[in-house]
Design a protein around this motif. Structure first.
Motif, PDB file in Angstrom:
ATOM      1  N   ASP A 166       0.796  -1.220   0.000  1.00 60.67           N
ATOM      2  CA  ASP A 166       0.000   0.000   0.000  1.00 60.67           C
ATOM      3  C   ASP A 166       0.835   1.280   0.000  1.00 60.67           C
ATOM      4  O   ASP A 166       0.735   2.103  -0.898  1.00 60.67           O
ATOM      5  N   VAL A 167       1.684   1.417   1.005  1.00 59.23           N
ATOM      6  CA  VAL A 167       2.390   2.685   1.196  1.00 59.23           C
ATOM      7  C   VAL A 167       3.370   2.979   0.068  1.00 59.23           C
ATOM      8  O   VAL A 167       3.397   4.082  -0.492  1.00 59.23           O
ATOM      9  N   PHE A 168       4.200   1.977  -0.292  1.00 56.15           N
ATOM     10  CA  PHE A 168       5.255   2.208  -1.287  1.00 56.15           C
ATOM     11  C   PHE A 168       4.905   1.714  -2.688  1.00 56.15           C
ATOM     12  O   PHE A 168       5.701   1.881  -3.614  1.00 56.15           O
ATOM     13  N   ALA A 169       3.739   1.092  -2.863  1.00 56.88           N
ATOM     14  CA  ALA A 169       3.348   0.590  -4.188  1.00 56.88           C
ATOM     15  C   ALA A 169       2.951   1.756  -5.094  1.00 56.88           C
ATOM     16  O   ALA A 169       2.335   2.721  -4.647  1.00 56.88           O
ATOM     17  N   LYS A 170       3.331   1.634  -6.385  1.00 57.63           N
ATOM     18  CA  LYS A 170       3.023   2.717  -7.320  1.00 57.63           C
ATOM     19  C   LYS A 170       2.904   2.168  -8.741  1.00 57.63           C
ATOM     20  O   LYS A 170       3.805   1.482  -9.226  1.00 57.63           O
ATOM     21  N   ASP A 171       1.782   2.469  -9.380  1.00 62.85           N
ATOM     22  CA  ASP A 171       1.541   2.085 -10.784  1.00 62.85           C
ATOM     23  C   ASP A 171       1.730   0.588 -11.025  1.00 62.85           C
ATOM     24  O   ASP A 171       2.352   0.167 -12.003  1.00 62.85           O
ATOM     25  N   GLY A 172       1.223  -0.218 -10.109  1.00 65.33           N
ATOM     26  CA  GLY A 172       1.292  -1.670 -10.251  1.00 65.33           C
ATOM     27  C   GLY A 172       2.603  -2.294  -9.820  1.00 65.33           C
ATOM     28  O   GLY A 172       2.744  -3.520  -9.828  1.00 65.33           O
ATOM     29  N   VAL A 173       3.581  -1.462  -9.475  1.00 67.70           N
ATOM     30  CA  VAL A 173       4.870  -1.970  -9.000  1.00 67.70           C
ATOM     31  C   VAL A 173       4.872  -1.939  -7.475  1.00 67.70           C
ATOM     32  O   VAL A 173       4.670  -0.879  -6.865  1.00 67.70           O
ATOM     33  N   LEU A 174       5.081  -3.098  -6.873  1.00 64.59           N
ATOM     34  CA  LEU A 174       5.061  -3.194  -5.414  1.00 64.59           C
ATOM     35  C   LEU A 174       6.313  -2.566  -4.815  1.00 64.59           C
ATOM     36  O   LEU A 174       7.367  -2.508  -5.457  1.00 64.59           O
ATOM     37  N   GLY A 175       6.194  -2.111  -3.578  1.00 59.73           N
ATOM     38  CA  GLY A 175       7.267  -1.326  -2.972  1.00 59.73           C
ATOM     39  C   GLY A 175       8.344  -2.129  -2.281  1.00 59.73           C
ATOM     40  O   GLY A 175       8.678  -1.857  -1.114  1.00 59.73           O
ATOM     41  N   PHE A 176       8.924  -3.107  -2.986  1.00 61.77           N
ATOM     42  CA  PHE A 176       9.984  -3.910  -2.374  1.00 61.77           C
ATOM     43  C   PHE A 176      11.233  -3.080  -2.104  1.00 61.77           C
ATOM     44  O   PHE A 176      11.803  -3.123  -1.010  1.00 61.77           O
ATOM     45  N   ALA A 177      11.680  -2.351  -3.122  1.00 66.27           N
ATOM     46  CA  ALA A 177      12.930  -1.589  -3.000  1.00 66.27           C
ATOM     47  C   ALA A 177      12.894  -0.595  -1.838  1.00 66.27           C
ATOM     48  O   ALA A 177      13.827  -0.559  -1.025  1.00 66.27           O
ATOM     49  N   PRO A 178      11.836   0.224  -1.705  1.00 64.26           N
ATOM     50  CA  PRO A 178      11.800   1.149  -0.560  1.00 64.26           C
ATOM     51  C   PRO A 178      11.794   0.439   0.790  1.00 64.26           C
ATOM     52  O   PRO A 178      12.350   0.958   1.760  1.00 64.26           O
ATOM     53  N   CYS A 179      11.191  -0.768   0.858  1.00 63.67           N
ATOM     54  CA  CYS A 179      11.167  -1.509   2.127  1.00 63.67           C
ATOM     55  C   CYS A 179      12.573  -1.959   2.523  1.00 63.67           C
ATOM     56  O   CYS A 179      12.980  -1.818   3.679  1.00 63.67           O
TER      57      CYS A 179
END
Length: 449
Positions: A166-179
């Motif tokens: 939710d927080v770091f996901a953007k345009d269908g790309v999940l927020g793995f890198a920011p985590c």
């Protein structure tokens, strides 16, 4: 006259709080590996198999307990633990950042290596073992430390599912890198906390290798031996016996941690299909089982710390480590009987996922009777010159367990044996190990007295 309760020194609290940063980063990164590696490339993952992901996570767990054995030699013989600890945190931070920019399995393996190397130098537990000088305070102190450890673990495991989806996901790309990069930031902040806060309270503690900072008991024993023989003896008879007792306790630790890790596997496999994971219309994330374990550790830490204080204040004295840890293994056995009971009572239907809360509680209660007390026991009785090594021997038992529970799971729960029968079998072995440990109590306790 009423005796005033003695609290823990300030150095204990600030050093123990360092564990919040380290465990938050560790569980954030560790929990994310399975999802990141198996997620499709289009969603920001690597698109690899679940087998590869499981092996990667297993290796992170295993080698983060193996490499500290080599780091222990450094802090025992060459460099003070107060210096290696923040350096280790910065190296681990580089590892998590590497995970944040990884585009292949090679990047993940580089992260695993750097994180494990960093944790090899992270010797905060050994420092705490010397901050607490009163042996009667060791068990309560390490139980409280375990609470702070699991504050970080709870935050990491609870937030990871929300952050990457939710927080770091953007345009269908999940927020793995920011985590992963957030995990790196936590380690950097933890290293800075250690340098600018912990060092202020430690005084000279940890500046020298442990072999150069003997306890008063060790100094007296060494002086007596030197007076009698005219030479310096590397290890006294009692020190050798105490090392032997630590090795025996570590062998039982292997049994405990295999069954402890094994208890997680059905949550993600067997119970994923045979439980209803929807509660009040909400699909419960499976990672929240990890969070439940950490939350119970936070709650039970102060409770068990108070229990150890009360036991130590009895006329007959405290219960020995071997009895306490024997009870810990037995509680794990009760947890597996509960697993079997759920499977029998559901009668082919799906059981409510809420039943897992009870199992998480039993798993955690067994853990609180075992894990923190092992570090306490080593801090009490390990010769100073081998303090970090003995701490790492306890951790090496966890390495063996981490590399073993996968094959054991396949043997017991791979489909050839009924689930409830396998659970009862594990419970029987747990009870047998507990009885052996309790039966050996007097013999093993005589080694350290």
């Amino acid at each position: 006259m009423e005796t005033k309760k003695k609290g823990f020194p300030a150095a204990f609290w600030v050093c123990a709080c360092t564990e919040i940063f380290e465990r938050l980063a560790y569980y954030l990164g560790r929990s994310l590996i399975l999802i990141f590696v198996t997620a499709s490339v289009a969603t920001g993952g690597l698109g690899l198999s679940d087998t590869v992901a499981a092996n990667m996570q297993s290796n992170l767990t295993a080698f983060s307990y193996l490499l500290p054995l080599f780091g222990a030699v450094i802090v025992d013989k060459y460099i003070g633990a107060r210096y290696t600890t923040p350096v280790g945190m910065f190296i681990a931070a580089a590892g998590y950042f590497t995970g944040g920019i990884a585009k292949s399995s090679a990047g993940v393996y580089a992260m695993i290596f750097l994180v494990s190397l960093g944790l090899a130098l992270f010797k905060n537990g050994a420092i705490i073992g010397r901050v607490i000088t009163d042996k009667s305070q060791m068990d309560p102190a390490f139980s409280m430390r375990y609470t702070l450890v699991n504050v970080g673990a709870f935050i990491g495991t609870f937030l990871v599912g929300i952050l990457y989806k939710d927080v770091f996901a953007k345009d269908g790309v999940l927020g793995f890198a920011p985590c992963f990069k957030m995990a790196a930031l936590m380690m950097v902040l933890g290293g800075l906390w250690y340098i600018f806060v912990c060092w202020r309270f430690l005084g000279d503690l940890g500046k020298l290798p442990f072999k150069k900072t003997l306890t008063e008991e060790e100094k007296a024993a060494e002086a007596k031996k030197k007076e009698e023989t005219g030479t310096k003896q590397p290890l006294t008879t009692i020190e050798k016996k105490r090392i032997g007792a630590i090795f025996v306790a570590s062998l039982f630790s292997i049994v405990f941690w295999i069954f402890w890790y094994l208890g997680y596997m059905p949550v993600y496999f067997y119970w994923a299909e045979n439980m209803d994971w929807v509660v009040a219309g909400y699909q419960v994330p499976s990672t929240w089982f990890d969070a439940a374990n950490s939350l119970f550790c936070v709650i039970l830490g102060p409770v068990t710390a108070e229990l150890w204080k009360k036991l130590a204040a009895r006329p007959q004295g405290d219960m020995s480590l071997f009895r306490k840890t024997g009870l810990g293994i037995a509680i794990i056995g009760v947890g597996y009987l509960f697993y079997a009971a759920i499977d029998i009572m559901r009668g082919g239907e799906k059981a409510s996922v809420l039943w897992l809360i009870v199992f998480a509680f039993l798993l955690t209660m067994g853990e609180m009777f075992f894990s923190p007390l092992g570090h306490s026991f080593i801090s009490k009785y390990s010769p100073s010159r081998y303090l970090a090594v003995m701490m790492s021997v306890w951790g090496f038992a966890t390495f063996i367990a981490a590399k073993s529970y996968g094959p054991v799971y396949g043997l017991l729960f791979g489909g050839k044996i009924e689930f409830k029968v396998a659970c009862i079998g594990v419970a029987v072995v747990s009870f047998a190990a507990a009885l052996i440990m309790i039966a050996l109590d007097k013999t093993l306790s005589a080694l350290v007295d």
